[in-house]
Design an enzyme around this catalytic site. Structure first.
Site, PDB file in Angstrom:
ATOM      1  N   HIS A 160      57.746  86.103  37.748  1.00  0.00           N
ATOM      2  CA  HIS A 160      57.932  84.803  38.657  1.00  0.00           C
ATOM      3  C   HIS A 160      56.789  84.483  39.524  1.00  0.00           C
ATOM      4  O   HIS A 160      56.250  84.906  40.370  1.00  0.00           O
ATOM      5  CB  HIS A 160      59.081  84.970  39.335  1.00  0.00           C
ATOM      6  CG  HIS A 160      59.488  83.943  40.220  1.00  0.00           C
ATOM      7  ND1 HIS A 160      60.938  84.083  40.719  1.00  0.00           N
ATOM      8  CD2 HIS A 160      59.182  82.763  40.670  1.00  0.00           C
ATOM      9  CE1 HIS A 160      61.249  82.832  41.341  1.00  0.00           C
ATOM     10  NE2 HIS A 160      60.133  82.181  41.188  1.00  0.00           N
ATOM     11  N   ALA A 162      62.806  75.988  48.711  1.00  0.00           N
ATOM     12  CA  ALA A 162      61.658  75.058  48.589  1.00  0.00           C
ATOM     13  C   ALA A 162      61.659  74.072  47.350  1.00  0.00           C
ATOM     14  O   ALA A 162      60.917  73.593  46.973  1.00  0.00           O
ATOM     15  CB  ALA A 162      60.263  75.683  48.689  1.00  0.00           C
ATOM     16  N   GLN A 163      62.872  74.237  46.830  1.00  0.00           N
ATOM     17  CA  GLN A 163      63.025  73.401  45.374  1.00  0.00           C
ATOM     18  C   GLN A 163      63.437  71.851  45.843  1.00  0.00           C
ATOM     19  O   GLN A 163      64.178  71.656  46.832  1.00  0.00           O
ATOM     20  CB  GLN A 163      64.023  73.988  44.779  1.00  0.00           C
ATOM     21  CG  GLN A 163      63.883  75.487  44.112  1.00  0.00           C
ATOM     22  CD  GLN A 163      63.061  75.616  43.077  1.00  0.00           C
ATOM     23  OE1 GLN A 163      62.645  74.659  42.354  1.00  0.00           O
ATOM     24  NE2 GLN A 163      62.703  76.811  42.684  1.00  0.00           N
ATOM     25  N   HIS A 208      69.229  80.691  43.288  1.00  0.00           N
ATOM     26  CA  HIS A 208      69.467  79.663  44.249  1.00  0.00           C
ATOM     27  C   HIS A 208      70.922  79.329  44.127  1.00  0.00           C
ATOM     28  O   HIS A 208      71.378  78.040  43.568  1.00  0.00           O
ATOM     29  CB  HIS A 208      68.562  78.759  43.702  1.00  0.00           C
ATOM     30  CG  HIS A 208      67.107  78.813  44.035  1.00  0.00           C
ATOM     31  ND1 HIS A 208      66.685  78.231  45.339  1.00  0.00           N
ATOM     32  CD2 HIS A 208      66.049  79.247  43.209  1.00  0.00           C
ATOM     33  CE1 HIS A 208      65.539  78.884  45.177  1.00  0.00           C
ATOM     34  NE2 HIS A 208      65.110  79.382  43.907  1.00  0.00           N
ATOM     35  N   ARG A 241      83.223  91.306  54.433  1.00  0.00           N
ATOM     36  CA  ARG A 241      84.200  90.748  54.034  1.00  0.00           C
ATOM     37  C   ARG A 241      84.271  89.913  53.178  1.00  0.00           C
ATOM     38  O   ARG A 241      85.426  89.278  52.414  1.00  0.00           O
ATOM     39  CB  ARG A 241      85.136  90.272  55.441  1.00  0.00           C
ATOM     40  CG  ARG A 241      85.722  91.217  56.236  1.00  0.00           C
ATOM     41  CD  ARG A 241      86.536  90.547  57.261  1.00  0.00           C
ATOM     42  NE  ARG A 241      85.947  89.671  58.007  1.00  0.00           N
ATOM     43  CZ  ARG A 241      85.143  89.882  59.255  1.00  0.00           C
ATOM     44  NH1 ARG A 241      85.284  91.067  59.528  1.00  0.00           N
ATOM     45  NH2 ARG A 241      84.498  89.084  59.992  1.00  0.00           N
ATOM     46  N   GLY A 279      56.949  91.657  52.407  1.00  0.00           N
ATOM     47  CA  GLY A 279      57.478  91.878  54.096  1.00  0.00           C
ATOM     48  C   GLY A 279      57.682  90.599  54.719  1.00  0.00           C
ATOM     49  O   GLY A 279      58.082  90.705  56.078  1.00  0.00           O
ATOM     50  N   ASP A 315      56.381  85.478  43.157  1.00  0.00           N
ATOM     51  CA  ASP A 315      56.560  84.053  43.311  1.00  0.00           C
ATOM     52  C   ASP A 315      55.258  83.329  44.278  1.00  0.00           C
ATOM     53  O   ASP A 315      55.721  82.601  44.967  1.00  0.00           O
ATOM     54  CB  ASP A 315      57.771  84.185  44.383  1.00  0.00           C
ATOM     55  CG  ASP A 315      58.619  82.815  44.471  1.00  0.00           C
ATOM     56  OD1 ASP A 315      58.350  81.798  43.552  1.00  0.00           O
ATOM     57  OD2 ASP A 315      59.241  82.587  45.301  1.00  0.00           O
ATOM     58  N   ALA A 375      58.354  78.963  51.222  1.00  0.00           N
ATOM     59  CA  ALA A 375      58.128  78.230  49.869  1.00  0.00           C
ATOM     60  C   ALA A 375      57.150  78.996  48.979  1.00  0.00           C
ATOM     61  O   ALA A 375      55.827  78.869  49.141  1.00  0.00           O
ATOM     62  CB  ALA A 375      57.372  76.963  50.398  1.00  0.00           C
ATOM     63  N   GLY A 376      57.710  80.078  48.409  1.00  0.00           N
ATOM     64  CA  GLY A 376      56.696  80.883  47.541  1.00  0.00           C
ATOM     65  C   GLY A 376      56.114  81.788  48.429  1.00  0.00           C
ATOM     66  O   GLY A 376      56.362  82.034  49.453  1.00  0.00           O
TER      67      GLY A 376
END
Length: 396
Positions: free
Chosen positions: A64, A148-149, A203, A235, A257, A282, A317-318
């Site tokens: 990814h 961020a898509q 997503h 729940r 992190g 990513d 965003a990535g």
């Protein structure tokens, strides 16, 4: 004359154990011997790489991954993807899946064609990481969890589009991320399975029952666990809860992190174990470059230290994570062994790419793709097909 390389004296990470004072002998792009340095000697004329005090891992495979070195998979054409393949060597990455974002169909088709063109252009060139296929992240995702898509690229599943993409990819589409709650998604998951493509849920606002239905339909992976998905509520358990709890699904983890708190990484490790965790970055075009403004698809993103966000400064965003950094963090967060690190960063990704028979572990007969790391997990050398493709300046 045969091309030979001997990596001597390192802590060699095999599928079973770590060999102290180990040796890996490579010839003509393949691994010829893995064992103790006392049990074998380099052939005459072999290039010698002294790995004393270092870790010798199988080359890392990032499944990814959006970009590196200032280039984005979807923004800079096939030449940009070729530059990416060279940039990632310094992080021990020897193979990767070019990963898209949600976009118009014609943009996804172009990115697919560019990836195949870059792969063809680099065929036989070992001074770069190997493109192992494509990860189509989106466009069939839930706008509520778009992260961020770009919303303009998000839509419900379109089977005619997928057929075109599959044909254009010529068997190189390995993973598709989609939200299982969308109309037609479960049918698409079943179809992807018959086409040999891994359906990865992500997503998504799926509840637990929908997640189970997706697994039953054939989904075997979850895209960046915890991020951009319904969560863990006592729940109202969502997709993240199902991924943690159900053994039939593997979870990507971004161990920077930032995306996931270290204690939640530890929770995932305890719940899933090594067979259920795949380390990914990513990463965006900002990987390895530093603070500044970059491109992710149609978006501009900004990087400040380890944080990569849209220009709002809030929406992640990535990342700027590297694979060697992911291993270092995963070890620190979970105390997983070196053998388990190799499994989650090399072998399981190789399996996802359909290349585990020739990559992903240090075994005789496999491609001689290796990452040589110092004790702090910084990369000293990266070897591709038995060739030293990257050597850090002043590395011994």
């Amino acid at each position: 004359m045969a091309q030979r390389l001997a990596i001597i004296g390192g802590n060699v990470v095999t599928p079973q154990t770590v060999l102290e004072n180990g040796i890996v002998l490579c010839e003509d792009g393949k691994i010829q011997f893995v064992g103790q340095a006392t049990d074998a000697a380099p052939e005459p004329g072999a290039q010698i790489l002294d790995a004393a005090g270092k870790f010798v891992f199988p080359g890392f495979i990032d499944t990814h991954f959006h970009g590196s070195g200032g280039d984005d998979v979807m923004a800079n054409g096939s030449a940009g993807i070729q530059r990416i393949s060279r940039a990632v060597l310094k992080f021990g990455t020897t193979g990767y899946l070019a990963t898209t974002i949600a976009a118009r169909h014609e943009e996804l088709m172009r990115a697919t064609e560019d990836t195949l063109a870059a792969e063809k252009a680099d065929q036989g060139n070992f001074a770069c990481a190997e493109i192992l296929g494509l990860h189509i992240e989106g466009p069939y995702i839930n706008p509520k969890f778009k992260g961020a898509q770009p919303e303009s690229g998000i839509r419900d599943p379109d089977f005619a589009e997928v057929r075109e993409l599959l044909d254009a990819a010529q068997g190189r589409m390995k993973i598709m991320t989609l939200a299982p709650e969308l109309p037609g998604s479960l049918e698409l998951i079943r179809w992807l399975r018959t086409e040999g493509v891994i359906a990865s849920v992500g997503h998504s606002d799926a509840d637990y029952d929908t997640a189970l239905a997706a697994i039953d339909a054939g989904a075997t992976r979850a895209t960046h666990l915890y991020n951009a998905m319904s969560g863990v509520h006592h729940r109202k358990p969502g997709l993240a809860a199902a991924v943690l709890n159900e053994p039939g699904i593997k979870a990507e983890l971004i161990c920077d992190g930032v995306h996931v708190h270290p204690q939640m990484v530890e929770l995932a490790w305890k719940a899933k174990g090594r067979d259920g965790i795949v380390l990914v970055t990513d990463a965006t075009a900002a990987q390895g470059v530093g603070d500044g403004t970059y491109t992710l698809g149609d978006f501009q993103i900004q990087v400040r230290g380890p944080l990569c966000t849209l220009l709002d400064g809030v929406t992640i965003a990535g990342s700027v994570l590297t694979m060697n950094g992911a291993l270092a963090n995963a070890r620190r967060f979970t105390r997983m062994s070196l053998v388990d690190l190799a499994y989650t960063a090399s072998w399981l990704p190789a399996e996802a790419c359909g290349v585990a028979a020739r990559k992903g572990s240090l075994e005789v007969g496999k491609d001689a793709d290796l990452a040589v790391l110092d004790a702090d997990f910084s990369v000293s050398h990266t070897i591709r097909a038995g060739v030293v493709a990257y050597q850090r300046e002043h590395a011994s």
